[in-house]
Design a protein around this motif. Sequence first.
Motif, PDB file in Angstrom:
ATOM      1  N   GLY A  17       0.799  -1.222   0.000  1.00 56.99           N
ATOM      2  CA  GLY A  17       0.000   0.000   0.000  1.00 56.99           C
ATOM      3  C   GLY A  17       0.826   1.264   0.000  1.00 56.99           C
ATOM      4  O   GLY A  17       0.403   2.299   0.488  1.00 56.99           O
ATOM      5  N   ARG A  18       2.067   1.208  -0.568  1.00 57.09           N
ATOM      6  CA  ARG A  18       2.934   2.394  -0.614  1.00 57.09           C
ATOM      7  C   ARG A  18       2.990   2.933  -2.036  1.00 57.09           C
ATOM      8  O   ARG A  18       3.143   2.172  -2.991  1.00 57.09           O
ATOM      9  CB  ARG A  18       4.357   2.034  -0.176  1.00 57.09           C
ATOM     10  CG  ARG A  18       4.486   1.550   1.263  1.00 57.09           C
ATOM     11  CD  ARG A  18       4.832   2.677   2.219  1.00 57.09           C
ATOM     12  NE  ARG A  18       6.046   3.388   1.871  1.00 57.09           N
ATOM     13  CZ  ARG A  18       7.233   3.106   2.406  1.00 57.09           C
ATOM     14  NH1 ARG A  18       7.352   2.107   3.257  1.00 57.09           N
ATOM     15  NH2 ARG A  18       8.278   3.819   2.100  1.00 57.09           N
ATOM     16  N   LYS A  19       2.878   4.256  -2.182  1.00 58.63           N
ATOM     17  CA  LYS A  19       3.006   4.863  -3.502  1.00 58.63           C
ATOM     18  C   LYS A  19       4.463   5.312  -3.667  1.00 58.63           C
ATOM     19  O   LYS A  19       4.986   6.032  -2.813  1.00 58.63           O
ATOM     20  CB  LYS A  19       2.067   6.056  -3.620  1.00 58.63           C
ATOM     21  CG  LYS A  19       1.867   6.514  -5.039  1.00 58.63           C
ATOM     22  CD  LYS A  19       0.855   7.644  -5.087  1.00 58.63           C
ATOM     23  CE  LYS A  19       0.638   8.151  -6.496  1.00 58.63           C
ATOM     24  NZ  LYS A  19       1.832   8.547  -7.183  1.00 58.63           N
ATOM     25  N   LEU A  20       5.116   4.851  -4.724  1.00 60.74           N
ATOM     26  CA  LEU A  20       6.538   5.157  -4.884  1.00 60.74           C
ATOM     27  C   LEU A  20       6.747   6.244  -5.922  1.00 60.74           C
ATOM     28  O   LEU A  20       6.016   6.310  -6.914  1.00 60.74           O
ATOM     29  CB  LEU A  20       7.290   3.890  -5.292  1.00 60.74           C
ATOM     30  CG  LEU A  20       7.174   2.712  -4.309  1.00 60.74           C
ATOM     31  CD1 LEU A  20       7.686   1.442  -4.950  1.00 60.74           C
ATOM     32  CD2 LEU A  20       7.941   3.007  -3.042  1.00 60.74           C
ATOM     33  N   ASP A  21       7.762   7.077  -5.695  1.00 64.25           N
ATOM     34  CA  ASP A  21       8.079   8.128  -6.662  1.00 64.25           C
ATOM     35  C   ASP A  21       8.735   7.475  -7.882  1.00 64.25           C
ATOM     36  O   ASP A  21       9.801   6.850  -7.763  1.00 64.25           O
ATOM     37  CB  ASP A  21       9.042   9.134  -5.999  1.00 64.25           C
ATOM     38  CG  ASP A  21       9.428  10.263  -6.936  1.00 64.25           C
ATOM     39  OD1 ASP A  21       8.971  10.219  -8.098  1.00 64.25           O
ATOM     40  OD2 ASP A  21      10.165  11.166  -6.527  1.00 64.25           O
ATOM     41  N   PRO A  22       8.108   7.596  -9.078  1.00 65.65           N
ATOM     42  CA  PRO A  22       8.644   6.893 -10.253  1.00 65.65           C
ATOM     43  C   PRO A  22      10.080   7.293 -10.609  1.00 65.65           C
ATOM     44  O   PRO A  22      10.848   6.454 -11.058  1.00 65.65           O
ATOM     45  CB  PRO A  22       7.674   7.239 -11.379  1.00 65.65           C
ATOM     46  CG  PRO A  22       6.764   8.260 -10.857  1.00 65.65           C
ATOM     47  CD  PRO A  22       6.852   8.277  -9.385  1.00 65.65           C
ATOM     48  N   ILE A  23      10.442   8.566 -10.382  1.00 65.54           N
ATOM     49  CA  ILE A  23      11.813   8.992 -10.721  1.00 65.54           C
ATOM     50  C   ILE A  23      12.819   8.287  -9.808  1.00 65.54           C
ATOM     51  O   ILE A  23      13.838   7.756 -10.266  1.00 65.54           O
ATOM     52  CB  ILE A  23      11.971  10.532 -10.624  1.00 65.54           C
ATOM     53  CG1 ILE A  23      11.081  11.193 -11.675  1.00 65.54           C
ATOM     54  CG2 ILE A  23      13.431  10.951 -10.810  1.00 65.54           C
ATOM     55  CD1 ILE A  23      11.149  12.689 -11.725  1.00 65.54           C
ATOM     56  N   MET A  24      12.500   8.237  -8.515  1.00 64.33           N
ATOM     57  CA  MET A  24      13.380   7.554  -7.556  1.00 64.33           C
ATOM     58  C   MET A  24      13.460   6.060  -7.889  1.00 64.33           C
ATOM     59  O   MET A  24      14.522   5.447  -7.801  1.00 64.33           O
ATOM     60  CB  MET A  24      12.855   7.745  -6.125  1.00 64.33           C
ATOM     61  CG  MET A  24      13.051   9.141  -5.603  1.00 64.33           C
ATOM     62  SD  MET A  24      14.795   9.596  -5.619  1.00 64.33           S
ATOM     63  CE  MET A  24      14.714  11.350  -5.704  1.00 64.33           C
ATOM     64  N   LEU A  25      12.313   5.504  -8.274  1.00 64.27           N
ATOM     65  CA  LEU A  25      12.250   4.080  -8.621  1.00 64.27           C
ATOM     66  C   LEU A  25      13.154   3.784  -9.822  1.00 64.27           C
ATOM     67  O   LEU A  25      13.872   2.779  -9.856  1.00 64.27           O
ATOM     68  CB  LEU A  25      10.792   3.735  -8.954  1.00 64.27           C
ATOM     69  CG  LEU A  25      10.406   2.269  -8.947  1.00 64.27           C
ATOM     70  CD1 LEU A  25      10.691   1.658  -7.599  1.00 64.27           C
ATOM     71  CD2 LEU A  25       8.927   2.122  -9.271  1.00 64.27           C
ATOM     72  N   LEU A  26      13.118   4.708 -10.797  1.00 64.23           N
ATOM     73  CA  LEU A  26      13.946   4.544 -12.000  1.00 64.23           C
ATOM     74  C   LEU A  26      15.429   4.598 -11.627  1.00 64.23           C
ATOM     75  O   LEU A  26      16.221   3.749 -12.068  1.00 64.23           O
ATOM     76  CB  LEU A  26      13.604   5.646 -13.014  1.00 64.23           C
ATOM     77  CG  LEU A  26      14.450   5.692 -14.267  1.00 64.23           C
ATOM     78  CD1 LEU A  26      14.174   4.476 -15.138  1.00 64.23           C
ATOM     79  CD2 LEU A  26      14.186   6.951 -15.072  1.00 64.23           C
TER      80      LEU A  26
END
Lengths: 374, 286
Positions: free
Chosen positions: A171-180
């Motif tokens: 249930g965590r929303k991740l920052d796509p830029i950080m994920l990349l």
Amino acid sequence: MYKFLIRNKVLIIVLFFVAVRFFHVCLYTSAACIKEKNYGKAAAGDTANPVFKYIEKFRNNSVQKVRKLYPSPHSELLLGVVLGIDELSTVPTFNDILIATGTIHVVVVSGYNINLLFSFVKSVLGGIYTYKKFFTAVIATLIYSVIAGFEPPVIRAWIMSSISGLGMLYGRKLDPIMLLIFSGAIMLFFNPELLFSLSFQLSFLASLSLLMFSPMVKPVFASVGGQTKSKKQACRPQKAVSASFFQEDLVSSFSAQILVWPVISGSFGRVSIFSPFINAVVLWTIPLSTVLGAIFLLFAYINQYLAVVLSLVLYAPLDIFIQVLRLFSNIPFLSINFSLGTPALLIYYSAVLVFYFLYAKPKSVTTAERKYSA
Amino acid sequence: MLKLKLLVFLVLYVFLKFSYVEVKNFLHRGKVMLDFINVGQGDSILITTPFGKKILIDGGPNYDSDIFIDDRLPFFNCFIDYVVLTHPDADHLTGVNRVLKRCKVGLLVFPEVALESKLYQDFIKTVKTAEGLDKQSNKSFSAVLDGATFYFLFPSESANLEIKNTNDYSVFLCLDYGSFEALFTGDASTRVLKSMVPVIKDRCNINGPLEVLKVPHHGSKYNYDEYFVDELKPLTAVISVGRNKFGHPDPQIIDKYLKNKASVLRTDTSGTISIVVHKDKSFKLN
């Protein structure tokens, strides 16, 4: 600054280890870092392993089936977008058209394929909110990644989609830029030589560029399609939908080019002027070809007649892509010879980053981001 | 609803595309068409008879000939009446291998050669496994298709020549369509060209000037014979050539054809060269 460091402490630790590993491998052990490694092909071609042997057999059979039904360059296009098989050298005329129109990146298996498959599995399972469903989605995408040759863009997208799925599970929303950045860092940790791989550079920069700049680029193209709804469009929602597709593709193409074009210019010595526009016109045919192509390959193994019927429908998006590019390739000065040197490249990237940090606003996730980030 | 509309659009597109191909073929009825396909450094020529029969001479060094064929034949019904492989060099054979895997072929004409190359072995494997494929090797013959006569000549058999390299195996093809005559020579060497003159004049019944000559071996200086050109008097010399390191076509050879009052056409500068022969046997470039 302090808040930023605290907020991203995990990422900073990972990047630190990557840097240490990079310096260890590249500066102390070998000169191999400056050579582009044929990453992934070795894994797929490892015939000693029965799994890879079976995958190799599947790939070869697929090539034969596609070649038997489709003419060139339709067969090369289909094999490229579904299985990542690069046989464009067999159709040099078409290859030249792809380079001149700036669409050569399309004829490969990219992270987009993985996201497409991940979303498909997710919708079939009705979400991935249990461990069982999550691992099913991860394994399905992993199998496809191996079939597609396990190229750098595919590995990156698989890591991203898996971590993003794990985030959803908790249930965590991740920052796509950080994920990349995180997935890129993991790849570089295991193989620092990838930093010099053109495929990795293009895939990483295109995704980063898209995530960073699509919210800024979107208002520029707001008048093209979906955003400005005139009374006429409101009465004809179908037209608005297709226009908004075009707008999304236009935004994606322009955003991706911001960080990608200097690398293309430095590597190929050529830049396609109309590339974003041409991409926006033909891009919609690619997901359609990928999905129909994957179903076609499955049908080809189950029932030949079903495959033949589907091949008639699949021919359309493939042919539209080819014919539209052939039409565009007649435009004079489609691409210009222009090679960006390293100092100019560094100045450009610095300027772009300064611009981004000055003008980036907190924003909601766009459709383009959802499409390209896992 | 959107998905259904998309499906209808795709089916409609396929229908319109094939209708377009068929209408284009219908409009060319009654004419013989010679298409020297721009395949780069290699040969590939597609001949279409007045009622749409197809003869493919060589396939070029890549699959570009297949792209051209797709513009002329619907992909689900690809039938080529005759495929001629003049000789098994890669710049002639690669495209033939591609076409044989996809299209049905009425008759395959090729010289049987003891050659170890992977490409040729692939070709032989395809030929052996293809169902219902008729073959003709090493024996000259003629065929009449829609009023046009084709003569397939094997130098080793027709001129009793000892073959020294793969180029010398080159199958010659004469096209006789009333007063219009064309000759396709593969990569035949000077020695073969000289020996084949009497055979061509006798069997192909070429007496007057030759309307179209496919210049042997991409205009190489080692594949020109004065006697051959003097006797056959080509009016149009077509050179199928691309970027290469061999210096093809040789400028002196081009000069020699020009001095013999032949107009010279090149695929590297003009792209695909199409010659249309009308019912009255007059011909023009498209």
